[in-house]
Design a protein around this motif. Structure first.
Motif, PDB file in Angstrom:
ATOM      1  N   GLY A 224       0.858  -1.175   0.000  1.00 46.96           N
ATOM      2  CA  GLY A 224       0.000   0.000   0.000  1.00 46.96           C
ATOM      3  C   GLY A 224       0.889   1.218   0.000  1.00 46.96           C
ATOM      4  O   GLY A 224       2.083   1.130  -0.287  1.00 46.96           O
ATOM      5  N   GLY A 225       0.316   2.373   0.350  1.00 48.09           N
ATOM      6  CA  GLY A 225       1.088   3.610   0.298  1.00 48.09           C
ATOM      7  C   GLY A 225       1.573   4.068   1.663  1.00 48.09           C
ATOM      8  O   GLY A 225       1.061   3.657   2.707  1.00 48.09           O
ATOM      9  N   CYS A 226       2.576   4.919   1.633  1.00 50.88           N
ATOM     10  CA  CYS A 226       3.018   5.619   2.836  1.00 50.88           C
ATOM     11  C   CYS A 226       3.309   7.062   2.454  1.00 50.88           C
ATOM     12  O   CYS A 226       3.358   7.416   1.279  1.00 50.88           O
ATOM     13  CB  CYS A 226       4.223   4.947   3.479  1.00 50.88           C
ATOM     14  N   ARG A 227       3.507   7.905   3.459  1.00 48.78           N
ATOM     15  CA  ARG A 227       3.781   9.319   3.216  1.00 48.78           C
ATOM     16  C   ARG A 227       4.804   9.813   4.236  1.00 48.78           C
ATOM     17  O   ARG A 227       5.366   9.028   4.980  1.00 48.78           O
ATOM     18  CB  ARG A 227       2.484  10.132   3.275  1.00 48.78           C
TER      19      ARG A 227
ATOM     20  N   PRO B 219      13.216   2.570   7.988  1.00 50.07           N
ATOM     21  CA  PRO B 219      13.024   1.915   6.689  1.00 50.07           C
ATOM     22  C   PRO B 219      11.559   1.576   6.420  1.00 50.07           C
ATOM     23  O   PRO B 219      10.895   0.937   7.246  1.00 50.07           O
ATOM     24  CB  PRO B 219      13.852   0.626   6.815  1.00 50.07           C
ATOM     25  N   VAL B 220      11.076   2.013   5.283  1.00 51.45           N
ATOM     26  CA  VAL B 220       9.753   1.626   4.794  1.00 51.45           C
ATOM     27  C   VAL B 220       9.900   1.153   3.358  1.00 51.45           C
ATOM     28  O   VAL B 220      10.549   1.809   2.534  1.00 51.45           O
ATOM     29  CB  VAL B 220       8.745   2.790   4.861  1.00 51.45           C
ATOM     30  N   PHE B 221       9.289   0.024   3.075  1.00 56.81           N
ATOM     31  CA  PHE B 221       9.232  -0.525   1.725  1.00 56.81           C
ATOM     32  C   PHE B 221       7.764  -0.608   1.359  1.00 56.81           C
ATOM     33  O   PHE B 221       6.978  -1.290   2.027  1.00 56.81           O
ATOM     34  CB  PHE B 221       9.892  -1.907   1.674  1.00 56.81           C
ATOM     35  N   SER B 222       7.371   0.113   0.302  1.00 55.51           N
ATOM     36  CA  SER B 222       5.945   0.261   0.024  1.00 55.51           C
ATOM     37  C   SER B 222       5.632   0.102  -1.454  1.00 55.51           C
ATOM     38  O   SER B 222       6.506   0.146  -2.315  1.00 55.51           O
ATOM     39  CB  SER B 222       5.452   1.623   0.512  1.00 55.51           C
TER      40      SER B 222
END
Length: 227
Positions: free
Chosen positions: A116-119, A130-133
């Motif tokens: 999904g998305g992140c902001r 760390p974010v993998f989106s």
């Protein structure tokens, strides 16, 4: 069928020493060492350069446009865990941002993988969280519909069970089943040792054609050299 409205609290995590043994190895090495299995789809990307992590999965099943269950999941985190979030249907809304990252880090969580998305990407980079989106998207979400926490999920075509180990870096994301972590760490170490030997031979000028004994099968397949 998705299991909704439940939080499983009794997650069995692999031995910490086995997880630590896996940490030095990148996604490509782990994927190959595991028999070319476990990769998420390549549309899951780090939201900033240099993001990387290795940790045990706390899984989240989200409803589209609703991040309620991410807040529920944070309470279940233990140090060294990674949130892995899937959605009941495709959705690229911005489920996650700086404030949730702050909460995750306070519980010892190492990062997030989300289909999904992140902001709040600039803030996440400054935090080195760390974010993998699937997407970066400013669109906000609501908190109204139940999903679940610590149930098996399919995230970007990869099956993830609570307690599995997630390795993520610039090459993508790979999932190692909890009962294979020690085995895959050892196989990754052997693969790295072999690659170091090959690297030295290639750097010295040896051709892959000779190192991998390709010439005879190429000739048998009909390859011709024309001067």
């Amino acid at each position: 069928m998705h299991e909704l409205g439940v939080v499983h609290r009794g997650v069995v995590r692999p031995d910490r020493r086995a997880v630590d043994a896996l940490k030095p190895f990148g996604v490509s090495t782990v994927h190959e060492a595991m028999g070319r299995l476990g990769l998420m789809r390549p549309y899951i990307r780090p939201v900033y350069p240099g993001a990387a992590m290795c940790g045990t999965a706390v899984t989240v099943l989200l409803q589209p446009g609703d991040n309620w269950m991410l807040h529920v999941a944070v309470e279940q985190l233990q140090p060294g865990d990674v949130l892995v979030a899937a959605c009941t249907t495709e959705c690229e809304d911005g489920f996650f941002g700086e404030l949730l990252a702050t909460s995750v880090r306070a519980r010892g969580g190492m990062g997030l993988v989300i289909d999904g998305g992140c902001r709040d990407v600039t803030a996440l980079r400054e935090m080195d969280f760390p974010v993998f989106s699937r997407a970066v998207n400013s669109k906000g979400t609501v908190k109204a519909t139940l999903g679940s926490v610590n149930v098996p999920v399919v995230c970007a075509n990869a099956l993830v069970r609570p307690g599995d180990v997630v390795v993520a870096d610039a090459d993508g994301v790979v999932v190692v089943p909890a009962d294979r972590v020690a085995e895959v760490a050892e196989a990754s170490r052997r693969r790295e040792d072999l690659e170091e030997e090959k690297r030295a031979r290639l750097a010295a000028g040896e051709l892959g054609l000779d190192m991998y004994a390709m010439r005879e099968p190429l000739e048998a397949a009909g390859l011709r050299y024309v001067d």
